[in-house]
Design an enzyme around this catalytic site. Structure first.
Site, mmCIF file in Angstrom:
data_model
loop_
_atom_site.group_PDB
_atom_site.id
_atom_site.type_symbol
_atom_site.label_atom_id
_atom_site.label_comp_id
_atom_site.label_asym_id
_atom_site.label_seq_id
_atom_site.Cartn_x
_atom_site.Cartn_y
_atom_site.Cartn_z
ATOM 1 N N LYS A 1 0.848 -1.196 0.000
ATOM 2 C CA LYS A 1 0.000 0.000 0.000
ATOM 3 C C LYS A 1 0.881 1.242 0.000
ATOM 4 C CE LYS A 1 -3.982 1.519 -0.583
ATOM 5 N NZ LYS A 1 -4.750 1.111 -1.741
ATOM 6 N N SER B 1 -8.190 0.039 -5.998
ATOM 7 C CA SER B 1 -8.615 0.293 -4.624
ATOM 8 C C SER B 1 -10.127 0.553 -4.580
ATOM 9 C CB SER B 1 -7.811 1.444 -4.027
ATOM 10 O OG SER B 1 -7.649 1.256 -2.632
#
Length: 555
Positions: free
Chosen positions: A162, A354
């Site tokens: 991430k 995402s």
């Protein structure tokens, strides 16, 4: 099946016999009108071009007896990689008609050259160039800047990949992020370079040498390396076309630009059988603004489509790097309700990552472009404070409260003791919810999704291999599948949301925040402004985020 024309209410231009369709894209090619950048200072009547209109126009030109060929004349293609792919594929289909396709360039960007290589011949100006250099992406880091000026940034994330918060945590790309970016770039460059090599009939070694040595930047070397066919002036190029059309070189030939040709498209309607294409373009926020993807607006769009009996199926076109976890969840829920009433097919554009991937988990079927950036199954939270900066300049604060964490957060005093632990639990909870919906849609276990999740970004090609999407295909293929699932043969395609009127657009742009944003963006540049927003805009610091790493810009 026909698309609704992008330009309405204007007199249609006539198409003369023996005409050439000129692809000279002067404005950005958009998936949706919500992507359009407008200004109250722009008094011109700018014509934004929708990708669906471009594709439909090329399809029509294939069987239009008045169109004898296509001339590609674009040095700087303002389009995404997947949009360039779609246009290139449409031209390849056009060539099956037997009509010619030629391309001319002065200083051709790499994306323009990629489009041009589908032509029968590529012509280059004698003092022109071809930008052929491979692909790269650059990450800017702000940790030292934040430390120097006393900006505190508290970060919580799930997933070693991430990387959305890395620019505020590190001074260099992490090994994990470097791995994913390298894989991503090589996947996309592999797809593009293979098409160029095939079109130009180049072997791997010759092509790699030409790219690594920047041969395209020297006109003579570009010809020698077979990147282009001839060095000619524009008038000589037009003479070549005239010869093909059997027209004397001292006479003009009929040209019609892609913009004008789009305006000739029929806008027929079969009101009883509609495929709705809902464009989800931009970052995801809470609120009801027109631009980007604001949850209040999209919940209403989705409910309206669900309740419209004339809409037989919906194609959700996602071109989003994600954003607010809460807003993404609201949109996903409404899409799940819609799916109970009618088919819902998802088509990915340049980005479906995402939060953009999350909202797609309601789909009956997901189509991705090979070069889509997708996945990034991960979440993070970020809180910015200016305590040290304020203290250095004689500004301090004191707090009176009733409970341990009443002062949850302050830009001057920072986060309360319980804030970060609570946000950590929230991030972990949201990540599990994210993975749960992916497991349901993709029919995989938590462990399987977690292994390829962790915030990692994949190309569409790799996502297909991993089972994150169902098919590699264009928006047209998604529409065709939606029609077959709805058992429709005769149908109309309508784009949503509708284009904003000039009146609405003017008042939207006269809002104080809009004017300030445009001025700052103009001063510091669009990419820098995007980073500036991440730190200063409350939208980006409001709860858990499902967002793509910074924003990956491939050059």
């Amino acid at each position: 099946m026909i698309f609704a024309s992008a330009i309405n209410g204007e007199q249609k231009p006539s198409i003369k016999k023996n005409s050439v369709l000129v692809l000279n894209f002067k404005n950005p090619i958009l998936d949706s009108y919500t992507e359009a950048e407008s200004s109250i200072f722009d008094l011109g009547d700018t014509k934004n071009v929708l990708l669906t209109d471009v594709l439909n126009a090329i399809q029509k030109a294939k069987t239009d007896e008045n169109i004898k060929g296509i001339s590609i004349e674009v040095d700087e293609l303002q389009a995404g990689t997947t949009q360039a792919d779609n246009i290139r594929d449409a031209i390849e289909d056009f060539k099956k008609s037997g009509k010619f396709v030629y391309a001319y360039g002065n200083n051709m960007s790499q994306k323009s050259y990629y489009l041009a290589t589908i032509a029968d011949k590529v012509f280059l100006n004698p003092v022109g160039m071809i930008e052929l250099k491979g692909m790269s992406t650059e990450v800017t880091f702000f940790k030292d800047f934040a430390d120097k000026y006393g900006v505190g940034i508290d970060i919580i994330r799930h997933g070693k990949f991430k990387a959305a918060v890395e620019p505020f945590m590190r001074n260099e790309i992490s090994p994990e992020n470097k791995e994913q970016l390298s894989t991503l770039l090589n996947d996309i460059w592999g797809n593009i370079s293979n098409k160029i090599k095939t079109a130009r009939k180049l072997d791997e070694n010759s092509f790699k040498t030409a790219v690594d040595s920047l041969y395209g930047y020297i006109p003579e070397q570009a010809i020698k390396s077979k990147l282009a066919d001839q060095l000619v002036q524009k008038s000589e190029y037009y003479n070549f076309i005239k010869k093909n059309l059997k027209i004397d070189t001292d006479k003009d030939f009929n040209q019609i630009s892609i913009g004008k040709y789009i305006n000739t498209l029929d806008n027929k309607n079969n009101d009883n059988n509609e495929i709705a294409v809902l464009y989800a373009s931009g970052e995801i926020f809470n609120g009801d603004e027109y631009s980007n993807i604001h949850s209040d607006k999209y919940v209403k769009y989705i409910k309206d489509l669900a309740d419209d009996d004339n809409v037989k199926a919906v194609v959700l076109r996602v071109n989003s790097p994600g954003g607010s976890g809460n807003a993404s969840d609201e949109i996903l829920f409404e899409l799940q309700q819609l799916k109970k009433k009618k088919p819902l097919i998802v088509s990915f554009g340049d980005y479906a990552a995402s939060g953009g991937y999350y909202i797609s988990m309601a789909a009956d079927k997901i189509y991705s472009e090979p070069n889509t950036l997708t996945g990034s199954i991960g979440v993070f939270g970020m809180i910015t404070n200016f305590k040290e900066l304020a203290n250095r300049n004689g500004i301090r604060s004191d707090i009176v409260s009733t409970n341990a964490n009443s002062q949850f957060y302050s830009p001057i005093s920072g986060a309360a003791p319980g804030t970060i632990p609570m946000l950590t639990k929230s991030v972990e909870s949201t990540y599990k919810r994210f993975v749960y919906f992916v497991t349901q849609n993709r029919k995989k276990s938590f462990e399987q999704i977690d292994a390829i999740g962790g915030g990692r970004v994949w190309s569409g090609t790799r996502a297909k291999e991993l089972g994150l999407v169902d098919e590699l295909g264009s928006i047209q293929q998604a529409i065709n599948f939606a029609a077959s699932k709805a058992k429709l043969k005769d149908f109309n395609v309508q784009n949503y949301p509708a284009k904003m009127s000039k009146f609405e657009e003017f008042f939207k742009n006269t809002q104080e925040e809009e004017i300030a944003a445009k001025v700052i963006s103009k001063k510091i540049g669009k990419e820098n402004y995007t980073i500036f927003e991440k730190v200063t805009n409350p939208k980006f610091n409001n709860g858990v985020q499902m967002s793509l790493p910074y924003k990956i810009t491939i050059k």
